[in-house]
Design a protein around this motif. Structure first.
Motif, PDB file in Angstrom:
ATOM      1  N   THR A  82       8.957 -10.956   1.245  1.00 54.70           N
ATOM      2  CA  THR A  82       7.757 -11.392   1.976  1.00 54.70           C
ATOM      3  C   THR A  82       6.496 -11.086   1.184  1.00 54.70           C
ATOM      4  N   ASP A  83       5.444 -11.862   1.449  1.00 56.29           N
ATOM      5  CA  ASP A  83       4.136 -11.621   0.817  1.00 56.29           C
ATOM      6  C   ASP A  83       3.244 -10.750   1.695  1.00 56.29           C
ATOM      7  N   ALA A  84       3.698 -10.451   2.915  1.00 52.61           N
ATOM      8  CA  ALA A  84       2.810  -9.747   3.848  1.00 52.61           C
ATOM      9  C   ALA A  84       3.609  -8.792   4.738  1.00 52.61           C
ATOM     10  N   VAL A  85       3.063  -7.605   4.911  1.00 55.67           N
ATOM     11  CA  VAL A  85       3.636  -6.626   5.849  1.00 55.67           C
ATOM     12  C   VAL A  85       2.607  -6.383   6.944  1.00 55.67           C
ATOM     13  N   SER A 116       5.869  15.150   4.322  1.00 61.22           N
ATOM     14  CA  SER A 116       5.158  14.629   5.505  1.00 61.22           C
ATOM     15  C   SER A 116       3.828  13.987   5.160  1.00 61.22           C
ATOM     16  N   VAL A 117       3.087  14.588   4.239  1.00 67.97           N
ATOM     17  CA  VAL A 117       1.709  14.148   4.002  1.00 67.97           C
ATOM     18  C   VAL A 117       1.618  13.259   2.762  1.00 67.97           C
ATOM     19  N   LEU A 118       2.052  13.799   1.616  1.00 69.90           N
ATOM     20  CA  LEU A 118       1.924  12.996   0.395  1.00 69.90           C
ATOM     21  C   LEU A 118       2.872  11.798   0.423  1.00 69.90           C
ATOM     22  N   GLY A 119       4.025  11.962   1.076  1.00 70.91           N
ATOM     23  CA  GLY A 119       4.937  10.819   1.237  1.00 70.91           C
ATOM     24  C   GLY A 119       4.268   9.701   2.024  1.00 70.91           C
ATOM     25  N   ALA A 120       3.572  10.079   3.088  1.00 74.55           N
ATOM     26  CA  ALA A 120       2.859   9.081   3.907  1.00 74.55           C
ATOM     27  C   ALA A 120       1.742   8.435   3.094  1.00 74.55           C
ATOM     28  N   LEU A 121       1.058   9.259   2.286  1.00 73.41           N
ATOM     29  CA  LEU A 121      -0.053   8.730   1.491  1.00 73.41           C
ATOM     30  C   LEU A 121       0.461   7.763   0.418  1.00 73.41           C
ATOM     31  N   ARG A 122       1.485   8.199  -0.320  1.00 69.92           N
ATOM     32  CA  ARG A 122       1.945   7.325  -1.423  1.00 69.92           C
ATOM     33  C   ARG A 122       2.558   6.031  -0.859  1.00 69.92           C
ATOM     34  N   THR A 123       3.206   6.125   0.290  1.00 68.48           N
ATOM     35  CA  THR A 123       3.786   4.924   0.891  1.00 68.48           C
ATOM     36  C   THR A 123       2.689   3.966   1.357  1.00 68.48           C
ATOM     37  N   THR A 124       1.671   4.527   2.017  1.00 69.24           N
ATOM     38  CA  THR A 124       0.578   3.671   2.507  1.00 69.24           C
ATOM     39  C   THR A 124      -0.174   3.042   1.334  1.00 69.24           C
ATOM     40  N   GLN A 125      -0.430   3.842   0.292  1.00 66.63           N
ATOM     41  CA  GLN A 125      -1.139   3.286  -0.874  1.00 66.63           C
ATOM     42  C   GLN A 125      -0.325   2.163  -1.518  1.00 66.63           C
ATOM     43  N   GLU A 126       0.974   2.393  -1.654  1.00 66.62           N
ATOM     44  CA  GLU A 126       1.828   1.395  -2.306  1.00 66.62           C
ATOM     45  C   GLU A 126       1.861   0.095  -1.494  1.00 66.62           C
ATOM     46  N   PHE A 127       1.840   0.242  -0.169  1.00 69.64           N
ATOM     47  CA  PHE A 127       1.972  -0.946   0.690  1.00 69.64           C
ATOM     48  C   PHE A 127       0.635  -1.559   1.091  1.00 69.64           C
ATOM     49  N   SER A 128      -0.477  -0.929   0.717  1.00 67.78           N
ATOM     50  CA  SER A 128      -1.755  -1.431   1.248  1.00 67.78           C
ATOM     51  C   SER A 128      -2.059  -2.882   0.836  1.00 67.78           C
ATOM     52  N   PRO A 129      -1.708  -3.344  -0.381  1.00 70.06           N
ATOM     53  CA  PRO A 129      -1.956  -4.774  -0.652  1.00 70.06           C
ATOM     54  C   PRO A 129      -1.145  -5.693   0.274  1.00 70.06           C
ATOM     55  N   LEU A 130       0.115  -5.329   0.536  1.00 66.79           N
ATOM     56  CA  LEU A 130       0.929  -6.158   1.448  1.00 66.79           C
ATOM     57  C   LEU A 130       0.396  -6.060   2.884  1.00 66.79           C
ATOM     58  N   LEU A 131      -0.073  -4.869   3.279  1.00 68.64           N
ATOM     59  CA  LEU A 131      -0.648  -4.704   4.621  1.00 68.64           C
ATOM     60  C   LEU A 131      -1.944  -5.492   4.752  1.00 68.64           C
ATOM     61  N   GLU A 132      -2.730  -5.511   3.684  1.00 71.18           N
ATOM     62  CA  GLU A 132      -3.971  -6.293   3.707  1.00 71.18           C
ATOM     63  C   GLU A 132      -3.642  -7.779   3.858  1.00 71.18           C
ATOM     64  N   ALA A 133      -2.605  -8.203   3.158  1.00 79.10           N
ATOM     65  CA  ALA A 133      -2.174  -9.609   3.306  1.00 79.10           C
ATOM     66  C   ALA A 133      -1.709  -9.863   4.736  1.00 79.10           C
ATOM     67  N   GLY A 134      -1.031  -8.868   5.338  1.00 82.67           N
ATOM     68  CA  GLY A 134      -0.587  -9.001   6.733  1.00 82.67           C
ATOM     69  C   GLY A 134      -1.757  -9.129   7.682  1.00 82.67           C
ATOM     70  N   ALA A 135      -2.824  -8.369   7.396  1.00 81.77           N
ATOM     71  CA  ALA A 135      -4.011  -8.418   8.260  1.00 81.77           C
ATOM     72  C   ALA A 135      -4.716  -9.759   8.164  1.00 81.77           C
ATOM     73  N   ALA A 136      -4.522 -10.445   7.050  1.00 81.76           N
ATOM     74  CA  ALA A 136      -5.206 -11.731   6.855  1.00 81.76           C
ATOM     75  C   ALA A 136      -4.416 -12.892   7.411  1.00 81.76           C
TER      76      ALA A 136
END
Ligand SMILES: NC(=O)c1ccc[n+]([C@@H]2O[C@H](COP(=O)([O-])OP(=O)(O)OC[C@H]3O[C@@H](n4cnc5c(N)ncnc54)[C@H](OP(=O)(O)O)[C@@H]3O)[C@@H](O)[C@H]2O)c1
Length: 274
Positions: A82-85, A116-136
């Motif tokens: 997928t192009d968007a999450v 708990s914390v850095l795992g959440a951060l690195r996952t969110t950072q890695e997925f933020s372009p796909l999440l941004e595409a999802g928001a659009a």
């Protein structure tokens, strides 16, 4: 069948046999394509089989959230589909020290923060372009539909509301996770990405039953005794079940929560009034 996640892709990182499995089944039931990710591939395959058997769509992808390369590989796997999450749930958890700080070595605390914390951060950072595409991605052609957004939900704990001695390592990690959620909400909001945390008091499922068995063995009595003693502190005199934690998470993932970001939702049958 409710279809509030119809057309959305939801990635669950730290998809375990209790909360993660129930969330995967419920999200798929609501129309989402679900990606289940954790380290144990055989368990993930079982979840995918269950979702498909119920008529849903799911993909399994192994990940170690403490390893940046592994998180990148997960994102690459998702990108092939997928192009968007639209939703990311971070639930990875490992049993913390459960000892007072004086008896907890600093490496144990660091490991808790890393997962708990850095795992959440690195996952969110890695997925933020796909999440941004999802928001659009407009979810609906209807003029009265909610403004598009994507949603990150991080699983904290009601431990953030108390300072019982044996929970210090866990509290440090989960409180930092809430702080991370606040900062990410501010940083990612302009890109249409909402970030919230859910703080369950307890999730009465397999993981907690195992812990209650351990306590019953250690202090004497039965699992039912441990349950009753614990539930005494709740306004509702019971502990939330898996589905009662999953449903608020589904709400935060859905467009019904399109204006909610930077919040922590405590779900604990009324142990803490926040
Ligand atoms: N259970 C409760 O009563 C309770 C109460 C309050 C808050 N919570 C929170 O709610 C969430 C779900 O709880 P739960 O009881 O369902 O937890 P769980 O059964 O332990 O599931 C979490 C999963 O995280 C995965 N995980 C561990 N380390 C990982 C890593 N390095 N990379 C990727 N995945 C990893 C594990 O699967 P693998 O071993 O396959 O990787 C595990 O099955 C957790 O964040 C927990 O802190 C739970």
């Amino acid at each position: 069948m409710s279809e509030s996640l119809e057309g959305k892709t939801v990635v669950i990182v730290g998809a375990g046999p209790g909360f993660g499995r129930t969330l995967a089944l419920r999200a798929a039931e609501q129309g989402a394509t679900v990606v289940v990710a954790a380290r144990t591939a055989s368990r993930l395959d079982g979840m995918v089989d269950e979702v498909r058997a119920a008529g849903g769509t799911a993909i399994a992808a192994a990940v170690d959230a403490t390893e940046p390369d592994s998180v990148r590989a997960l994102r690459e796997t998702v990108s092939q589909h997928t192009d968007a999450v639209h939703g990311l749930v971070y639930s990875a958890f490992a049993v913390p020290s459960m000892k007072p700080l004086a008896q907890t070595d600093h490496d144990q605390i660091s490991r808790g923060i890393d997962l708990s914390v850095l795992g959440a951060l690195r996952t969110t950072q890695e997925f933020s372009p796909l999440l941004e595409a999802g928001a659009a991605t407009p979810d609906s052609e209807q003029a009265d539909s909610a403004p598009a957004s994507s949603s990150v939900v991080m699983m904290a704990s009601a431990v953030i509301h108390h300072s019982r001695e044996r929970y210090a390592g866990y509290k440090i990690a989960k409180t930092a996770l809430v702080a991370l959620g606040h900062s990410l909400a501010t940083e990612l909001g302009p890109r249409g990405i909402r970030v919230n945390t859910v703080a369950p008091g307890y999730i009465y499922g397999e993981t907690l039953k195992g812990y209650f068995e351990h306590l019953a063995g250690k202090y004497g009595g039965t699992v039912e005794d441990v349950y009753a003693h614990t539930a005494e502190k709740m306004d509702l005199r019971r502990l939330p079940g898996e589905r009662e934690i999953v449903d608020p998470v589904l709400f935060l993932l859905s467009d019904a929560a399109s204006a909610i970001t930077g919040q922590t939702l405590t779900v604990d049958c009324g142990e803490f009034h926040t």
